[in-house]
Design a protein around this motif. Structure first.
Motif, short mmCIF file in Angstrom:
data_model
loop_
_atom_site.label_atom_id
_atom_site.label_comp_id
_atom_site.label_asym_id
_atom_site.label_seq_id
_atom_site.Cartn_x
_atom_site.Cartn_y
_atom_site.Cartn_z
N GLN A 223 -5.85 -0.07 -6.88
CA GLN A 223 -4.43 0.07 -6.60
C GLN A 223 -4.14 1.43 -5.96
O GLN A 223 -3.38 1.52 -5.01
CB GLN A 223 -3.64 -0.10 -7.90
N ARG B 34 -4.10 4.06 1.36
CA ARG B 34 -4.17 3.48 2.71
C ARG B 34 -2.79 3.23 3.28
O ARG B 34 -2.50 3.51 4.43
CB ARG B 34 -4.99 2.18 2.70
N ALA B 35 -1.89 2.70 2.45
CA ALA B 35 -0.52 2.45 2.90
C ALA B 35 0.18 3.76 3.26
O ALA B 35 0.89 3.84 4.26
CB ALA B 35 0.26 1.71 1.81
N SER C 290 -6.24 3.20 -4.24
CA SER C 290 -6.82 3.15 -2.90
C SER C 290 -5.88 2.41 -1.94
O SER C 290 -5.69 2.84 -0.80
CB SER C 290 -8.18 2.46 -2.97
N LYS C 291 -5.29 1.31 -2.38
CA LYS C 291 -4.33 0.57 -1.56
C LYS C 291 -3.13 1.45 -1.22
O LYS C 291 -2.65 1.48 -0.09
CB LYS C 291 -3.83 -0.68 -2.30
N GLU C 292 -2.62 2.15 -2.23
CA GLU C 292 -1.47 3.03 -2.02
C GLU C 292 -1.82 4.16 -1.05
O GLU C 292 -1.00 4.53 -0.21
CB GLU C 292 -0.99 3.59 -3.36
#
Length: 196
Positions: free
Chosen positions: A22, A28-29, A24-26
């Motif tokens: 999560q 990248r975003a 990592s996703k944040e």
């Protein structure tokens, strides 16, 4: 007890992996959003610079003191060549004009101007300037040199200093189109060959 310890370790491990995924996703975003904002800021800066360059080019056209520095030339047969902008240009200053070509970067003779092309200098006449609803300017005149006479049609694209010029000799059909940027005379750095 071993089962409880195993299940607790498995639960902690899955929680760590989920949290990492999560995060990592944040990240990248957030990176994507930062790049998007940077791109938008760069586009806004370029638009502002184009607008300033356009206003300077329009003022130079209206005062009759400008240079169109060409970075490519299209010949009558449709072939386009990239050229040096400080030796391929059209200049107007206080009722006098210069049209110069110089093709030293490919196989031509030195030409009458010593640069591989022609330099025509003379008085201009029949000057016309017109603006359309999109902010494009159309500037035309006739130049009379010692051995050559030509009609020159300049088009300045609205919102930028990008321009094109069509040079139409009055004694033959060897029209030539040059494209580049239109600058005030004092901001230009061109080199003039021998006048013909």
């Amino acid at each position: 007890m071993k089962k409880v310890l195993f299940l607790t370790t498995l639960l902690l491990l899955s929680f760590t992996v989920t949290t990492y995924a999560q995060t990592s996703k944040e990240a990248r975003a957030a990176r994507r959003e930062a790049l998007k904002k940077e791109r938008e800021a760069r586009k806004a800066l370029e638009a502002q610079q184009d607008s300033i360059a356009y206003l300077k080019a329009v003022e130079a056209l209206k005062t009759g003191s400008f240079v169109l520095e060409a970075n490519n030339v299209t010949f009558p047969n449709g072939i386009t060549r990239y050229v040096s902008s400080n030796t391929n240009y059209v200049q107007v200053d206080n009722g006098e004009g210069i049209v110069q070509t110089a093709f030293s970067n490919f196989a031509y003779s030195p030409g009458p101007n010593g640069l591989g092309g022609v330099t025509v200098q003379g008085n201009i006449s029949g000057l016309k300037i017109k603006e359309d609803k999109d902010g494009n300017y159309f500037y035309s005149y006739t130049i009379q040199g010692i051995a050559i006479s030509a009609t020159v049609f300049i088009t300045l694209t609205g919102g930028t200093n990008q321009a094109s010029v069509n040079i139409s000799p009055n004694f033959n059909n060897n029209n030539m189109t040059m494209t580049g940027v239109l600058l005030p005379l004092d901001e230009s750095d061109v080199f003039q060959g021998t006048t013909w």
